[in-house]
Scaffold this motif. Structure first.
Motif, PDB file in Angstrom:
ATOM      1  N   GLY A   1      -2.487   4.456  -3.580  1.00 19.37           N
ATOM      2  CA  GLY A   1      -2.703   3.111  -4.415  1.00 19.37           C
ATOM      3  C   GLY A   1      -2.115   1.732  -3.827  1.00 19.37           C
ATOM      4  N   CYS A   2      -2.319   0.747  -4.342  1.00 20.62           N
ATOM      5  CA  CYS A   2      -1.808  -0.539  -3.863  1.00 20.62           C
ATOM      6  C   CYS A   2      -1.592  -1.696  -4.843  1.00 20.62           C
ATOM      7  N   ILE A   3      -0.870  -2.722  -4.395  1.00 19.29           N
ATOM      8  CA  ILE A   3      -0.549  -3.920  -5.274  1.00 19.29           C
ATOM      9  C   ILE A   3      -1.228  -5.141  -4.466  1.00 19.29           C
ATOM     10  N   MET A   4      -1.735  -6.006  -4.995  1.00 17.32           N
ATOM     11  CA  MET A   4      -2.224  -7.142  -4.485  1.00 17.32           C
ATOM     12  C   MET A   4      -2.113  -8.413  -5.756  1.00 17.32           C
TER      13      MET A   4
ATOM     14  N   GLY B   1     -10.552   6.878  -8.532  1.00 18.29           N
ATOM     15  CA  GLY B   1      -9.326   7.745  -8.023  1.00 18.29           C
ATOM     16  C   GLY B   1      -8.349   7.083  -7.589  1.00 18.29           C
ATOM     17  N   LEU B   2      -8.054   5.712  -7.373  1.00 13.73           N
ATOM     18  CA  LEU B   2      -6.866   5.123  -6.941  1.00 13.73           C
ATOM     19  C   LEU B   2      -6.066   4.338  -7.923  1.00 13.73           C
ATOM     20  N   ASP B   3      -4.880   4.124  -7.724  1.00 19.45           N
ATOM     21  CA  ASP B   3      -4.097   3.188  -8.525  1.00 19.45           C
ATOM     22  C   ASP B   3      -3.810   2.059  -8.091  1.00 19.45           C
ATOM     23  N   ILE B   4      -4.991   0.998  -8.305  1.00 16.33           N
ATOM     24  CA  ILE B   4      -4.823  -0.242  -7.741  1.00 16.33           C
ATOM     25  C   ILE B   4      -4.331  -1.207  -8.898  1.00 16.33           C
ATOM     26  N   ARG B   5      -3.378  -1.988  -8.518  1.00 18.76           N
ATOM     27  CA  ARG B   5      -2.769  -2.984  -9.399  1.00 18.76           C
ATOM     28  C   ARG B   5      -2.660  -4.226  -8.878  1.00 18.76           C
ATOM     29  N   PHE B   6      -3.107  -5.409  -9.689  1.00 15.92           N
ATOM     30  CA  PHE B   6      -2.892  -6.766  -9.487  1.00 15.92           C
ATOM     31  C   PHE B   6      -1.854  -7.511 -10.182  1.00 15.92           C
ATOM     32  N   PHE B   7      -1.108  -8.106  -9.287  1.00 14.43           N
ATOM     33  CA  PHE B   7       0.167  -8.612  -9.753  1.00 14.43           C
ATOM     34  C   PHE B   7      -0.057  -9.509 -10.994  1.00 14.43           C
ATOM     35  N   SER B   8      -1.067 -10.429 -10.717  1.00 15.36           N
ATOM     36  CA  SER B   8      -1.612 -11.208 -12.025  1.00 15.36           C
ATOM     37  C   SER B   8      -1.935 -10.707 -13.025  1.00 15.36           C
ATOM     38  N   ASN B   9      -2.374  -9.578 -12.972  1.00 15.11           N
ATOM     39  CA  ASN B   9      -3.092  -8.757 -13.973  1.00 15.11           C
ATOM     40  C   ASN B   9      -4.581  -9.168 -14.213  1.00 15.11           C
ATOM     41  N   GLU B  10      -5.338  -9.891 -12.916  1.00  6.18           N
ATOM     42  CA  GLU B  10      -6.644 -10.430 -12.935  1.00  6.18           C
ATOM     43  C   GLU B  10      -7.100  -9.893 -11.764  1.00  6.18           C
ATOM     44  N   ILE B  11      -8.238  -9.371 -11.789  1.00  5.84           N
ATOM     45  CA  ILE B  11      -9.118  -8.423 -10.855  1.00  5.84           C
ATOM     46  C   ILE B  11      -9.599  -9.690  -9.822  1.00  5.84           C
TER      47      ILE B  11
ATOM     48  N   PHE C   1       0.990  -1.130  -0.161  1.00  4.80           N
ATOM     49  CA  PHE C   1       0.009   0.028  -0.133  1.00  4.80           C
ATOM     50  C   PHE C   1       0.832   1.212   0.031  1.00  4.80           C
ATOM     51  N   VAL C   2       0.645   2.238  -0.783  1.00  2.00           N
ATOM     52  CA  VAL C   2       1.190   3.540  -0.934  1.00  2.00           C
ATOM     53  C   VAL C   2       0.308   4.659  -0.499  1.00  2.00           C
ATOM     54  N   GLY C   3       0.563   5.510   0.375  1.00  2.00           N
ATOM     55  CA  GLY C   3      -0.073   6.604   0.527  1.00  2.00           C
ATOM     56  C   GLY C   3       0.582   7.829   1.341  1.00  2.00           C
ATOM     57  N   THR C   4      -0.234   8.976   1.700  1.00  2.00           N
ATOM     58  CA  THR C   4       0.425   9.918   2.213  1.00  2.00           C
ATOM     59  C   THR C   4      -0.073  10.178   3.504  1.00  2.00           C
ATOM     60  N   SER C   5       0.906  10.586   4.685  1.00  2.00           N
ATOM     61  CA  SER C   5       0.665  10.863   6.026  1.00  2.00           C
ATOM     62  C   SER C   5      -0.195  12.105   5.937  1.00  2.00           C
ATOM     63  N   ALA C   6      -1.401  11.955   6.542  1.00  3.00           N
ATOM     64  CA  ALA C   6      -2.155  13.004   6.981  1.00  3.00           C
ATOM     65  C   ALA C   6      -1.670  13.857   7.965  1.00  3.00           C
ATOM     66  N   ALA C   7      -0.778  13.720   8.619  1.00  2.13           N
ATOM     67  CA  ALA C   7      -0.037  14.687   9.736  1.00  2.13           C
ATOM     68  C   ALA C   7       0.964  15.324   8.894  1.00  2.13           C
TER      69      ALA C   7
ATOM     70  N   MET D   1      -8.244  -1.245   0.705  1.00  2.88           N
ATOM     71  CA  MET D   1      -7.482  -0.413  -0.167  1.00  2.88           C
ATOM     72  C   MET D   1      -7.955   0.750  -0.451  1.00  2.88           C
ATOM     73  N   ALA D   2      -9.062   1.386  -0.088  1.00  4.78           N
ATOM     74  CA  ALA D   2      -9.770   2.573  -0.160  1.00  4.78           C
ATOM     75  C   ALA D   2      -9.659   3.503   0.874  1.00  4.78           C
ATOM     76  N   GLU D   3      -9.211   3.065   2.035  1.00  2.00           N
ATOM     77  CA  GLU D   3      -9.307   3.486   3.294  1.00  2.00           C
ATOM     78  C   GLU D   3      -8.182   3.793   3.918  1.00  2.00           C
ATOM     79  N   PRO D   4      -7.919   4.638   4.843  1.00  2.00           N
ATOM     80  CA  PRO D   4      -6.515   4.881   5.228  1.00  2.00           C
ATOM     81  C   PRO D   4      -5.825   3.738   6.103  1.00  2.00           C
ATOM     82  N   VAL D   5      -4.527   3.588   6.327  1.00  2.00           N
ATOM     83  CA  VAL D   5      -3.978   2.839   7.182  1.00  2.00           C
ATOM     84  C   VAL D   5      -3.786   3.513   8.532  1.00  2.00           C
ATOM     85  N   LEU D   6      -4.192   3.185   9.461  1.00  2.73           N
ATOM     86  CA  LEU D   6      -4.318   3.696  10.784  1.00  2.73           C
ATOM     87  C   LEU D   6      -3.043   3.674  11.776  1.00  2.73           C
TER      88      LEU D   6
END
Length: 467
Positions: A442-445, A397-407, A210-216, A346-351
Motif C-alpha cells: 500500500g501507499c500514502i499520497m 487488493g492494495l491499501d491506498i490512502r490519501f492524506f487529504s481524504n480526497e482521491i 510506499f510500503v511493500g515486501t522484498s521479493a528476495a 503505486m500498483a507496481e514494485p519499487v525496483l
C-alpha cells in the motif's frame, strides 16, 4: 607620482564591469593600495567577462534511450526530442541522455523529465528545477507487519501544502542551521523559517510513502519520495535570478530556462555550496520520517539507503544535471550506502537496481515510470467515470490512502507509462540491473488536497449564503 582618484562602484560599472559580489573586495584593494591607472586595468583584468556567446548551430549529440511502442508514445517521444534538441544548443553543453521515462516538462527548450545534460563549468538551475534533490529513501523493517508499518507511517508523516503545525515540528540541527546562516543563498529569515517548518513533510503531487515486501527476503520495506520542499523552492528561485543576470551578459541568445551560473565565480561557488546544504536537509527530512515510523512501531532497522534523482552532480569541471534520472555511478554520490531505487507506480514494485556507466547512459538510469500525457489530459480522458470507481478498479487488493481524504486520479497507475515498457527499455539500453523488487502492499499520497482547500470552502459557503 600620478594623482590617485578614489574609485567607487559606479566607476567600475562605467568601465563595463556589471555589479557583482567581488566589487567590495576589489574596491578595498584598489583604494587601499592607491592603484595607478595601469595597475587598476591590470588588476581588473581578472574580473573581465568573456565576450557573449551564441547558441550552437546544431544540437550537441546525445543518447536517446527511449522508443515509442504506441501512437501516444510516438507523440511523447517526438516532443521530448524536440525540446532536448533545443536544450543541447546551449553553449555550455557537452553531452546528454534521455531515459525511457522521459516526458516534456515545459515550453520547448526546457529539459524534459528523464533528461540528463552535462555542461562545462556551469550550473543551470532550470535543469534541476524547483524540486531540488527530489529523492527516495528505503528502510528495511525486517519482519514487521506491512499494515502496522503503513499505520505508523500515516500517523508520522505529513502531506499537503505548508509545513507541520507548531508543536509537531522537528528541530533543525545546529550545524545545519549554521550552514543556512552562512550561505549567501540561504541565510534569509524566510528560508530558515521554512527549513524548520517543512522538516518531516512530503508535499503533494507524485510524492509518496510506499510500503511493500522484498521479493528476495520477504522483509517489509518502506520507501519515501519527496524533494526539498520550501527551502529548495526558494533556492531555485534565487538561483534562476542570478543565472538570468549572467545570461544577459554571457549569452543573451540562450533560452531563459537554460541560463547558467558559472561555477568559477563567487556566485557559482555559493550556489554549489547551497545545493549541498539543501541535499543534506532533504536527506534529513527523509530520515526523520523513517525514524518516526520506527519509533512508533518499536521495530528495528535492518537496512537503509537512498538516492536523489533530481539534482546536479559534479565530476571535475563537468556538471551533470539530472532532471528525473537515477545516478548509477558511485562518483555522483559521496555518501553511497546501497543500491538505487526506481519506483514505477503505486500498483507496481519499487525496483532496487545497480548498474555500470556506459557512453549512452552517462552513469544514469530512469527515475520512475514517467507520463505520456499531462495530469489534466488524463483527468479529461476519464471524465465520464466517477473517481471512486476508477480508484476501486486500479487499486484492487492494495491499501491506498490519501492524506487529504480526497482521491487524486492523476496519481493512479493509468496516469503513468506502463511499467513493463520502462523495465523492458531499461534492459534494452543497459540502464541498470534489477537486484530485488519491493512488492506493493500500500501507499500514502497527498491526494487532491485542493478539492477542500480553505479558499474553496469559503467560496462554497459564500455561494450558499447568497441564495
Amino acid at each position: 607620482m600620478e594623482n590617485f582618484t578614489h574609485i567607487s562602484g559606479h566607476d567600475l560599472k562605467a568601465m563595463g564591469y556589471p555589479p557583482a559580489k567581488w566589487y567590495r573586495r576589489a574596491l578595498e584593494h584598489i583604494n587601499n593600495n592607491r592603484l595607478s591607472k595601469a595597475e587598476l586595468e591590470a588588476y581588473l583584468e581578472q574580473f573581465k567577462l568573456p565576450d557573449p556567446v551564441g547558441l550552437f548551430d546544431q544540437p550537441v549529440a546525445y543518447s536517446l534511450n527511449i522508443a515509442a511502442e504506441n501512437e501516444l508514445e510516438v507523440d511523447n517521444v517526438a516532443k521530448v526530442k524536440a525540446t532536448m534538441d533545443a536544450v543541447m544548443r546551449t553553449p555550455t553543453v557537452l553531452d546528454g541522455a534521455v531515459m525511457p521515462d522521459a516526458c516534456p516538462a515545459g515550453p520547448e527548450g526546457t529539459i524534459p523529465v528523464g533528461g540528463v545534460v552535462a555542461t562545462h563549468n556551469a550550473i543551470h538551475p532550470g535543469m534541476h528545477s524547483a524540486d531540488i534533490c527530489c529523492s527516495v529513501m528505503l528502510t528495511d523493517f525486517g519482519t514487521a507487519n506491512p499494515k502496522a508499518v503503513l499505520d505508523a507511517a500515516y500517523a508520522s508523516t505529513h502531506f499537503g501544502p505548508g509545513g507541520r503545525p507548531r508543536g509537531q515540528q522537528f528541530q533543525l540541527p545546529e550545524a545545519l542551521l549554521e550552514a543556512f546562516k552562512t550561505n549567501e543563498f540561504l541565510f534569509d529569515e524566510k528560508s530558515i523559517s521554512v527549513a524548520r517548518e517543512h522538516l518531516g513533510t512530503q508535499g503533494d503531487g507524485n510524492h509518496f510513502l510506499f510500503v511493500g515486501t522484498s521479493a528476495a527476503t520477504g522483509n517489509t520495506m518502506m520507501i519515501t519520495h519527496h524533494g526539498s520542499r520550501g527551502p529548495g523552492a526558494r533556492l531555485y528561485t534565487k538561483g534562476m535570478t542570478i543565472a538570468e543576470r549572467f545570461r544577459q551578459l554571457l549569452s543573451p541568445e540562450t533560452l531563459k530556462q537554460n541560463a547558467w551560473i558559472p561555477f568559477d565565480t563567487e556566485e557559482g561557488q555559493d550556489y554549489w555550496e547551497a545545493l549541498q546544504i539543501i541535499r543534506e536537509w532533504t536527506k534529513l527530512n527523509h530520515t526523520l520520517i523513517h525514524e518516526g515510523v520506527a519509533e512508533k512501531l518499536g521495530a528495528g532497522v535492518e537496512n537503509r539507503f537512498w538516492n536523489e534523482h533530481n539534482f546536479v552532480f559534479k565530476d571535475g569541471n563537468t556538471f551533470y544535471h539530472a532532471k528525473g534520472a537515477t545516478p548509477l555511478d558511485s562518483k555522483f554520490m559521496p555518501d553511497i550506502t546501497g543500491p538505487r531505487l526506481i519506483p514505477l507506480n503505486m500498483a507496481e514494485p519499487v525496483l532496487i537496481v545497480a548498474g555500470d556507466t556506459t557512453e549512452s547512459n552517462l552513469g544514469f538510469a530512469p527515475h520512475g515510470a514517467g507520463r505520456n500525457m499531462s495530469r489534466s489530459q488524463h483527468k479529461r480522458n476519464l471524465a465520464e467515470q466517477a473517481d471512486e470507481a476508477i480508484f476501486k478498479t486500479e487499486t484492487a487488493g492494495l491499501d491506498i490512502r490519501f492524506f487529504s481524504n480526497e482521491i487524486d486520479i492523476s496519481e493512479l497507475p493509468s496516469a503513468y507509462k506502463p511499467a513493463a515498457t520502462v523495465r523492458g527499455q531499461m534492459q534494452e539500453y543497459n540502464l541498470g540491473t534489477v537486484l530485488d523488487e519491493v512488492l506493493p502492499y500500500g501507499c500514502i499520497m497527498a491526494g487532491d488536497w485542493q478539492k477542500n482547500a480553505p479558499w474553496r470552502k469559503k467560496r462554497r459557503r459564500n455561494r450558499r449564503q447568497n441564495f
